[in-house]
Design a protein around this motif. Structure first.
Motif, PDB file in Angstrom:
ATOM      1  N   ILE A   1       8.487  -3.878  12.864  1.00  0.00           N
ATOM      2  CA  ILE A   1       7.872  -2.550  12.992  1.00  0.00           C
ATOM      3  C   ILE A   1       6.624  -2.726  13.847  1.00  0.00           C
ATOM      4  O   ILE A   1       5.872  -3.692  13.671  1.00  0.00           O
ATOM      5  CB  ILE A   1       7.500  -1.974  11.614  1.00  0.00           C
ATOM      6  N   SER A   2       6.399  -1.793  14.760  1.00  0.00           N
ATOM      7  CA  SER A   2       5.272  -1.912  15.679  1.00  0.00           C
ATOM      8  C   SER A   2       3.942  -1.786  14.933  1.00  0.00           C
ATOM      9  O   SER A   2       3.862  -1.200  13.848  1.00  0.00           O
ATOM     10  CB  SER A   2       5.360  -0.852  16.769  1.00  0.00           C
ATOM     11  N   ASP A   3       2.896  -2.338  15.544  1.00  0.00           N
ATOM     12  CA  ASP A   3       1.563  -2.256  14.945  1.00  0.00           C
ATOM     13  C   ASP A   3       1.075  -0.819  14.846  1.00  0.00           C
ATOM     14  O   ASP A   3       0.408  -0.453  13.884  1.00  0.00           O
ATOM     15  CB  ASP A   3       0.555  -3.078  15.760  1.00  0.00           C
ATOM     16  N   SER A   4       1.416   0.007  15.837  1.00  0.00           N
ATOM     17  CA  SER A   4       0.978   1.402  15.793  1.00  0.00           C
ATOM     18  C   SER A   4       1.629   2.148  14.631  1.00  0.00           C
ATOM     19  O   SER A   4       0.990   2.964  13.966  1.00  0.00           O
ATOM     20  CB  SER A   4       1.275   2.116  17.116  1.00  0.00           C
ATOM     21  N   ALA A   5       2.899   1.835  14.348  1.00  0.00           N
ATOM     22  CA  ALA A   5       3.577   2.463  13.207  1.00  0.00           C
ATOM     23  C   ALA A   5       2.968   1.985  11.901  1.00  0.00           C
ATOM     24  O   ALA A   5       2.772   2.773  10.963  1.00  0.00           O
ATOM     25  CB  ALA A   5       5.065   2.157  13.242  1.00  0.00           C
ATOM     26  N   LEU A   6       2.616   0.704  11.813  1.00  0.00           N
ATOM     27  CA  LEU A   6       1.972   0.181  10.606  1.00  0.00           C
ATOM     28  C   LEU A   6       0.615   0.847  10.387  1.00  0.00           C
ATOM     29  O   LEU A   6       0.244   1.164   9.253  1.00  0.00           O
ATOM     30  CB  LEU A   6       1.819  -1.333  10.697  1.00  0.00           C
ATOM     31  N   LYS A   7      -0.117   1.067  11.468  1.00  0.00           N
ATOM     32  CA  LYS A   7      -1.424   1.737  11.347  1.00  0.00           C
ATOM     33  C   LYS A   7      -1.260   3.171  10.866  1.00  0.00           C
ATOM     34  O   LYS A   7      -2.041   3.648  10.039  1.00  0.00           O
ATOM     35  CB  LYS A   7      -2.160   1.708  12.686  1.00  0.00           C
ATOM     36  N   LYS A   8      -0.249   3.873  11.387  1.00  0.00           N
ATOM     37  CA  LYS A   8       0.012   5.246  10.935  1.00  0.00           C
ATOM     38  C   LYS A   8       0.367   5.284   9.455  1.00  0.00           C
ATOM     39  O   LYS A   8      -0.096   6.143   8.710  1.00  0.00           O
ATOM     40  CB  LYS A   8       1.152   5.880  11.740  1.00  0.00           C
TER      41      LYS A   8
ATOM     42  N   ALA B   1      -0.435   3.063   7.143  1.00  0.00           N
ATOM     43  CA  ALA B   1      -1.609   2.724   6.334  1.00  0.00           C
ATOM     44  C   ALA B   1      -2.593   3.890   6.285  1.00  0.00           C
ATOM     45  O   ALA B   1      -3.172   4.181   5.236  1.00  0.00           O
ATOM     46  CB  ALA B   1      -2.291   1.484   6.895  1.00  0.00           C
ATOM     47  N   ALA B   2      -2.750   4.584   7.403  1.00  0.00           N
ATOM     48  CA  ALA B   2      -3.681   5.714   7.445  1.00  0.00           C
ATOM     49  C   ALA B   2      -3.210   6.868   6.575  1.00  0.00           C
ATOM     50  O   ALA B   2      -4.020   7.606   6.017  1.00  0.00           O
ATOM     51  CB  ALA B   2      -3.862   6.183   8.888  1.00  0.00           C
ATOM     52  N   ALA B   3      -1.907   7.028   6.431  1.00  0.00           N
ATOM     53  CA  ALA B   3      -1.376   8.112   5.605  1.00  0.00           C
ATOM     54  C   ALA B   3      -1.641   7.873   4.124  1.00  0.00           C
ATOM     55  O   ALA B   3      -1.653   8.814   3.337  1.00  0.00           O
ATOM     56  CB  ALA B   3       0.116   8.267   5.842  1.00  0.00           C
ATOM     57  N   CYS B   4      -1.881   6.624   3.746  1.00  0.00           N
ATOM     58  CA  CYS B   4      -2.107   6.293   2.332  1.00  0.00           C
ATOM     59  C   CYS B   4      -3.563   6.449   1.915  1.00  0.00           C
ATOM     60  O   CYS B   4      -3.873   6.376   0.735  1.00  0.00           O
ATOM     61  CB  CYS B   4      -1.664   4.866   2.057  1.00  0.00           C
TER      62      CYS B   4
ATOM     63  N   LEU C   1       0.825  -1.209   0.000  1.00  0.00           N
ATOM     64  CA  LEU C   1       0.000   0.000   0.000  1.00  0.00           C
ATOM     65  C   LEU C   1       0.859   1.258   0.000  1.00  0.00           C
ATOM     66  O   LEU C   1       0.634   2.188  -0.782  1.00  0.00           O
ATOM     67  CB  LEU C   1      -0.922  -0.009   1.228  1.00  0.00           C
ATOM     68  N   VAL C   2       1.894   1.269   0.851  1.00  0.00           N
ATOM     69  CA  VAL C   2       2.795   2.427   0.934  1.00  0.00           C
ATOM     70  C   VAL C   2       3.574   2.582  -0.366  1.00  0.00           C
ATOM     71  O   VAL C   2       3.713   3.688  -0.894  1.00  0.00           O
ATOM     72  CB  VAL C   2       3.748   2.283   2.146  1.00  0.00           C
TER      73      VAL C   2
END
Length: 119
Positions: A45-52, A54-57, A9-10
């Motif tokens: 990579i932490s789940d919170s970083a992955l969520k950030k 994904a949300a930026a995309c 996605l990124v």
């Protein structure tokens, strides 16, 4: 979150918008090293970083727009996000007789509009 799904996605988002890794990191409000680790290595990579990331995309597809001024008050991915934001702006009366009344603290009527794909 699934790391491979977020990585794809990124990568697609960066390619489509012709961004460099540091530009995307700044837009996502996350460390540049985290973006490089996601795209180039297998480090965790932490789940919170992955969520950030994904949300930026996610591109906003709808906007709450003032009817008279045309000012954009809120952008959301779904129509329901915009409706939820409008509902959060409502307050109720604070006396016994007005406790069931709701008031919308906005100066103008609101429209929810679909944004063009290029925005």
């Amino acid at each position: 979150m699934n790391r491979e799904v977020v990585r794809k996605l990124v990568q697609v988002y960066i390619d489509r918008n012709k961004l460099s890794n540091p530009e995307f990191a700044k837009q996502a409000k996350i460390n540049d090293r985290t973006v490089r680790r996601l795209l180039n290595s297998e480090e965790s990579i932490s789940d919170s970083a992955l969520k950030k990331l994904a949300a930026a995309c996610v591109q906003p597809k709808f906007a709450v727009v003032g009817f008279n001024s045309g000012k954009v008050y809120f952008r959301g991915e779904h129509h329901a996000d915009c409706t939820r934001w409008i509902n959060e702006q409502v307050r109720t009366g604070n006396t016994l007789h007005t406790s069931r009344k709701t008031y919308l603290d906005m100066n103008e009527p609101m429209l929810i509009q679909r944004l063009p794909e290029a925005s």
